[in-house]
Design a protein around this motif. Structure first.
Motif: not given
Length: 59
Positions: A29-31, A35-48
């Motif tokens: 859990t992230l609270t 998350i600016e610029g954070m990626t998971i497996n190449g996916v930009m999380i903020e955009t997602f």
């Protein structure tokens, strides 16, 4: 290093530029996190997340 059954908490931590590889993040859990610029497996999380909110009509 392999550990099992141990919960780790980060509070008021600067993990800028950190990399996690082959980690079990199930149920993590992230609270109130930047998350600016954070990626998971190449996916930009903020955009997602923003796209998900838009699809739901929440933003």
């Amino acid at each position: 290093m392999q550990e099992t059954g141990r919960t780790i908490q980060f509070k008021h931590s600067d993990l800028k530029g950190a990399a996690f590889d082959q980690c079990d993040l199930a149920h993590a859990t992230l609270t109130r996190c930047n998350i600016e610029g954070m990626t998971i497996n190449g996916v930009m999380i903020e955009t997602f997340i923003n796209q998900t909110y838009e699809m739901k009509g929440e933003k």
